[in-house]
Scaffold this active site. Structure first.
Site, PDB file in Angstrom:
ATOM      1  N   THR A 123     -60.371 -56.534  34.053  1.00 28.96           N
ATOM      2  CA  THR A 123     -60.180 -56.826  32.634  1.00 28.96           C
ATOM      3  C   THR A 123     -58.710 -57.192  32.406  1.00 28.96           C
ATOM      4  O   THR A 123     -57.949 -57.336  33.354  1.00 28.96           O
ATOM      5  CB  THR A 123     -60.528 -55.605  31.755  1.00 28.96           C
ATOM      6  OG1 THR A 123     -59.532 -54.587  31.955  1.00 28.96           O
ATOM      7  CG2 THR A 123     -61.905 -55.051  32.100  1.00 28.96           C
ATOM      8  N   ARG A 124     -58.321 -57.316  31.139  1.00 30.75           N
ATOM      9  CA  ARG A 124     -56.919 -57.562  30.806  1.00 30.75           C
ATOM     10  C   ARG A 124     -56.113 -56.269  30.709  1.00 30.75           C
ATOM     11  O   ARG A 124     -54.959 -56.281  30.284  1.00 30.75           O
ATOM     12  CB  ARG A 124     -56.820 -58.310  29.464  1.00 30.75           C
ATOM     13  CG  ARG A 124     -56.598 -59.813  29.629  1.00 30.75           C
ATOM     14  CD  ARG A 124     -56.680 -60.531  28.291  1.00 30.75           C
ATOM     15  NE  ARG A 124     -55.583 -60.233  27.390  1.00 30.75           N
ATOM     16  CZ  ARG A 124     -55.721 -59.829  26.128  1.00 30.75           C
ATOM     17  NH1 ARG A 124     -56.926 -59.659  25.616  1.00 30.75           N
ATOM     18  NH2 ARG A 124     -54.683 -59.602  25.378  1.00 30.75           N
ATOM     19  N   LYS A 125     -56.698 -55.166  31.110  1.00 26.75           N
ATOM     20  CA  LYS A 125     -55.989 -53.880  31.097  1.00 26.75           C
ATOM     21  C   LYS A 125     -55.123 -53.777  32.354  1.00 26.75           C
ATOM     22  O   LYS A 125     -55.410 -53.024  33.287  1.00 26.75           O
ATOM     23  CB  LYS A 125     -56.976 -52.724  30.995  1.00 26.75           C
ATOM     24  CG  LYS A 125     -57.707 -52.703  29.649  1.00 26.75           C
ATOM     25  CD  LYS A 125     -58.703 -51.566  29.560  1.00 26.75           C
ATOM     26  CE  LYS A 125     -59.424 -51.573  28.203  1.00 26.75           C
ATOM     27  NZ  LYS A 125     -60.453 -50.520  28.101  1.00 26.75           N
ATOM     28  N   THR A 126     -54.067 -54.569  32.347  1.00 26.66           N
ATOM     29  CA  THR A 126     -53.154 -54.639  33.485  1.00 26.66           C
ATOM     30  C   THR A 126     -51.762 -54.179  33.053  1.00 26.66           C
ATOM     31  O   THR A 126     -51.468 -54.067  31.861  1.00 26.66           O
ATOM     32  CB  THR A 126     -53.068 -56.072  34.020  1.00 26.66           C
ATOM     33  OG1 THR A 126     -52.707 -56.951  32.956  1.00 26.66           O
ATOM     34  CG2 THR A 126     -54.401 -56.534  34.597  1.00 26.66           C
ATOM     35  N   THR A 255     -57.875 -51.675  37.542  1.00 27.78           N
ATOM     36  CA  THR A 255     -56.430 -51.890  37.523  1.00 27.78           C
ATOM     37  C   THR A 255     -55.655 -50.728  36.921  1.00 27.78           C
ATOM     38  O   THR A 255     -54.591 -50.363  37.425  1.00 27.78           O
ATOM     39  CB  THR A 255     -56.085 -53.178  36.746  1.00 27.78           C
ATOM     40  OG1 THR A 255     -56.775 -53.173  35.491  1.00 27.78           O
ATOM     41  CG2 THR A 255     -56.489 -54.408  37.533  1.00 27.78           C
TER      42      THR A 255
END
Length: 269
Positions: A123-126, A255
């Site tokens: 996901t964009r949870k970086t 992540t």
């Protein structure tokens, strides 16, 4: 490739303005060694750190390769001072990336126990500043990177729906996006999922649904709509979601919750 400015920022953060610790004369050889089993990643970024400092490197494994305790990941040769200066940054990057790749591989293997087709995605949870490293690590583990940033796909989430409604949001962003850009809508109920599909969504994300509800919703959605399950899914519950018939299962934990793989940098014999 990692931008030179990024490597410089990493080193500046670690070394400060008066580095006495690493002021060691002469030439030396070093090697990065795995001290536990996992999947290698972040190797290119780590070796770029050494090469920026004028230390030559040669890789022994590639991104996505399995490593066992004692396996050499890469070797270095060059000035001792510069080798020591690059060591901690390189190890941290490789360990973090390898942890993500290892967790992704574990998730993928869990999904494959029930489905040969479902994609396991990040996901964009970086971590800000590390998205490139982390997304490459997901790919090294066999996962799908999902959208790399907001320009890759329009994601209509709950806050968009609260402001615009599903139909208006899809219409608005369809007018503004390229013909090549997919539109995904987050849905929390079967009714919202159907509304998203009817509004023209390319992808419907079934958010925070239980596996039974997910399977039932997949059944009623029109053919051709890509379905994604997300929200609170763990590696333990992943097989249940993979068996629902969705096309993609995404996990932010690939992540944001991966343990670093234990790696050790050793100089000399």
């Amino acid at each position: 490739m990692i931008p030179t400015s990024t490597i410089e920022a990493w080193l500046r953060e670690d070394l400060g303005h008066h580095d006495v610790t690493n002021d060691v004369p002469g030439e030396t050889e070093g090697r990065l060694v795995a001290t536990e089993r996992g999947v290698a990643a972040g190797i290119e970024a780590a070796t770029q750190v050494f090469e920026y400092l004028g230390v030559e490197s040669s890789t022994a494994v590639g991104a996505g390769d399995r490593v066992d305790a004692g396996d050499v990941v890469f070797r270095t040769e060059g000035p001792a001072r510069e080798t020591l200066r690059g060591e901690r940054v390189a190890v941290n990057v490789a360990a973090h990336a390898s942890g993500i790749a290892t967790r992704t591989r574990t998730a993928l293997e869990a999904a494959r126990r029930v489905s040969e087709d479902v994609a396991v995605a990040g996901t964009r949870k970086t971590t800000p500043g590390l998205r490139g490293v982390e997304k490459r690590a997901v790919a090294a583990g066999g996962g799908d990177t999902h959208r790399l940033d907001c320009s890759h796909m329009v994601m209509i989430k709950d806050n968009h729906v609260a402001e615009l409604g599903i139909e208006r949001a899809v219409e608005r962003f369809r007018e503004r996006a390229s013909f090549a850009t997919r539109i995904e809508v987050e849905a929390e109920t079967e009714a919202e999922a159907l509304a998203a599909a009817e509004a023209g969504a390319d992808v419907v994300l079934l958010d925070n649904m239980m596996p039974a509800e997910t399977a039932a919703t997949v059944e009623v959605l029109p053919e051709g709509v890509v379905t994604e399950a997300s929200g609170g899914i763990t590696i333990e519950s992943l097989p249940e979601y993979a068996a629902t018939g969705v096309d993609v299962v995404s996990l932010g934990s690939l992540t944001h919750s991966a343990d670093a793989l234990d790696l050790s940098f050793r100089i000399g014999e």
